[in-house]
Design an enzyme around this catalytic site. Structure first.
Site, PDB file in Angstrom:
ATOM      1  N   ASP A   1      62.870  52.539  77.464  1.00  0.00           N
ATOM      2  CA  ASP A   1      62.442  53.879  76.771  1.00  0.00           C
ATOM      3  C   ASP A   1      61.390  54.610  77.565  1.00  0.00           C
ATOM      4  O   ASP A   1      60.397  53.843  77.997  1.00  0.00           O
ATOM      5  CB  ASP A   1      62.250  53.726  75.215  1.00  0.00           C
ATOM      6  CG  ASP A   1      62.385  55.369  74.620  1.00  0.00           C
ATOM      7  OD1 ASP A   1      62.858  56.225  75.202  1.00  0.00           O
ATOM      8  OD2 ASP A   1      61.808  55.241  73.525  1.00  0.00           O
TER       9      ASP A   1
ATOM     10  N   ASN B   1      72.912  59.317  72.507  1.00  0.00           N
ATOM     11  CA  ASN B   1      72.494  59.888  73.707  1.00  0.00           C
ATOM     12  C   ASN B   1      73.530  61.105  73.842  1.00  0.00           C
ATOM     13  O   ASN B   1      73.030  62.230  74.728  1.00  0.00           O
ATOM     14  CB  ASN B   1      71.932  59.235  74.652  1.00  0.00           C
ATOM     15  CG  ASN B   1      70.869  58.242  74.312  1.00  0.00           C
ATOM     16  OD1 ASN B   1      70.775  57.223  74.927  1.00  0.00           O
ATOM     17  ND2 ASN B   1      69.983  58.779  73.621  1.00  0.00           N
TER      18      ASN B   1
ATOM     19  N   SER C   1      66.245  51.748  67.065  1.00  0.00           N
ATOM     20  CA  SER C   1      67.140  52.858  67.710  1.00  0.00           C
ATOM     21  C   SER C   1      68.739  52.464  67.517  1.00  0.00           C
ATOM     22  O   SER C   1      69.333  52.482  68.616  1.00  0.00           O
ATOM     23  CB  SER C   1      66.817  53.520  68.962  1.00  0.00           C
ATOM     24  OG  SER C   1      65.342  53.972  68.872  1.00  0.00           O
TER      25      SER C   1
HETATM   26  C1  IPE Z   1      67.309  54.472  72.929  1.00  0.00           C
HETATM   27  O1  IPE Z   1      66.169  55.238  73.185  1.00  0.00           O
HETATM   28  C2  IPE Z   1      68.236  54.522  73.502  1.00  0.00           C
HETATM   29  C3  IPE Z   1      68.230  53.812  74.967  1.00  0.00           C
HETATM   30  C4  IPE Z   1      66.909  53.484  75.504  1.00  0.00           C
HETATM   31  C5  IPE Z   1      69.230  54.050  75.912  1.00  0.00           C
HETATM   32  P1  IPE Z   1      66.215  56.861  72.542  1.00  0.00           P
HETATM   33  O2  IPE Z   1      65.179  57.365  73.081  1.00  0.00           O
HETATM   34  O3  IPE Z   1      67.258  57.466  72.625  1.00  0.00           O
HETATM   35  O4  IPE Z   1      65.935  56.496  71.070  1.00  0.00           O
HETATM   36  P2  IPE Z   1      64.730  57.416  70.021  1.00  0.00           P
HETATM   37  O5  IPE Z   1      65.404  58.599  69.942  1.00  0.00           O
HETATM   38  O6  IPE Z   1      63.659  57.084  70.525  1.00  0.00           O
HETATM   39  O7  IPE Z   1      65.019  56.715  68.754  1.00  0.00           O
HETATM   40  C1  IPE Z   2      65.224  56.266  78.006  1.00  0.00           C
HETATM   41  O1  IPE Z   2      64.341  57.198  78.151  1.00  0.00           O
HETATM   42  C2  IPE Z   2      66.385  56.390  78.639  1.00  0.00           C
HETATM   43  C3  IPE Z   2      67.642  56.901  77.777  1.00  0.00           C
HETATM   44  C4  IPE Z   2      67.582  56.974  76.633  1.00  0.00           C
HETATM   45  C5  IPE Z   2      68.754  57.275  78.791  1.00  0.00           C
HETATM   46  P1  IPE Z   2      64.215  58.672  77.324  1.00  0.00           P
HETATM   47  O2  IPE Z   2      65.080  59.436  78.191  1.00  0.00           O
HETATM   48  O3  IPE Z   2      64.703  58.597  75.938  1.00  0.00           O
HETATM   49  O4  IPE Z   2      62.884  59.097  77.631  1.00  0.00           O
HETATM   50  P2  IPE Z   2      61.703  59.614  76.561  1.00  0.00           P
HETATM   51  O5  IPE Z   2      61.819  58.594  75.326  1.00  0.00           O
HETATM   52  O6  IPE Z   2      62.201  60.991  76.114  1.00  0.00           O
HETATM   53  O7  IPE Z   2      60.362  59.718  77.170  1.00  0.00           O
HETATM   54 MG    MG Z   3      63.305  57.966  74.396  1.00  0.00          MG
END
Ligand code: IPE
Ligand code: IPE
Ligand code: MG
Length: 237
Positions: free
Chosen positions: A16, A64, A192
């Protein structure tokens, strides 16, 4: 790292912080995902070198899909590119790639990419690398319950035969042991919707480091912390 240190058999990572990493640099979120891919490439090598047998990474959740279409498209593109660029090296280092999640929602191009990398790397014996794609724990458990109910309805099994190991076997992760260590980057302290059944006795490691900055030292720190944990499984020692 000293030899006698306890190495997890299975590490799962919630990668993340790509978006925040990009924003801090005045870049597009998709550039954060590209940087995240570089961190993933390094981490796969480093985890395998540490002697870990299974690595699972959360790469795309069922939630996502709700992100802006341009970001979803960029992520799909990155999956195909990653397969194209990494397959040969993964074969060379003996890493078997698998996916967990519901693949049916992906485009034919993404599906073909995933099938290709699984097929090319299937003989890998050093480490199994599972990509969680269109994955969520609740959808996984729902699918498993539906499949078991179907088998009961068909008379294949009896309801009273359903035990914990049968449920584990009905999940996407049936080919792996439960994760010993779950790492989440970016400072968020939540699952998550990731591996909720499988994480029953996992150790958790949260770090504020954003995923694109997760490097070998970070991994070593996580392994160091893991080796100090006392896993009691509800017993008295
Ligand atoms: C969890 O991260 C999913 C992945 C790392 C693929 P998110 O960024 O989607 O989760 P939340 O929104 O912080 O819970
Ligand atoms: C994790 O990074 C990757 C995926 C969920 C695909 P994020 O895209 O969630 O990055 P932040 O949480 O917005 O910084
Ligand atoms: Mg994220």
């Amino acid at each position: 790292m000293s030899k006698e240190k306890l190495i997890p058999r299975h590490i799962a990572i919630i990668m993340d912080g790509n978006g925040r990493w990009a924003r801090m640099r005045g870049k597009e979120r998709s550039e954060g995902h590209i940087a995240g891919m570089d961190a993933l490439r390094e981490t796969v090598r480093n985890v395998a070198q540490a002697g870990v047998k299974y690595l699972t990474v959360y790469a795309f959740s069922t939630e996502n899909w709700g992100r802006p279409q341009a970001e979803v498209d960029a992520l799909m593109e990155l999956i195909c590119k990653g397969v194209e660029m990494e397959s040969a090296e993964l074969v060379k280092v003996g890493i078997k790639v698998k996916t967990i999640g519901d693949r049916s929602r992906f485009s034919d191009k993404v599906k073909a990419s995933l099938e290709k990398i699984e097929q090319l790397t299937q003989a890998g014996e050093n480490m199994t690398f599972a990509l969680a794609l269109n994955y969520s724990s609740r959808s996984e458990i729902t699918t498993a319950v539906r499949n078991l109910a179907e088998r009961v309805a068909q008379g294949e099994i009896k309801a009273e035969d359903i035990d914990e190991s049968m449920i584990s076997s009905a999940l996407y992760t049936s080919f792996m042991p439960d994760p010993d260590l779950i790492i989440r980057t970016s400072g968020e302290c939540r699952l998550s919707n990731f591996l909720m059944w499988q994480a029953s006795y996992s150790e958790f490691y949260f770090t504020p480091t954003l995923w694109p900055d997760f490097d070998k030292e970070e991994l070593e720190r996580a392994l160091e912390v893991y080796s100090t944990r006392d896993r009691r499984y509800g017993l008295v020692k």
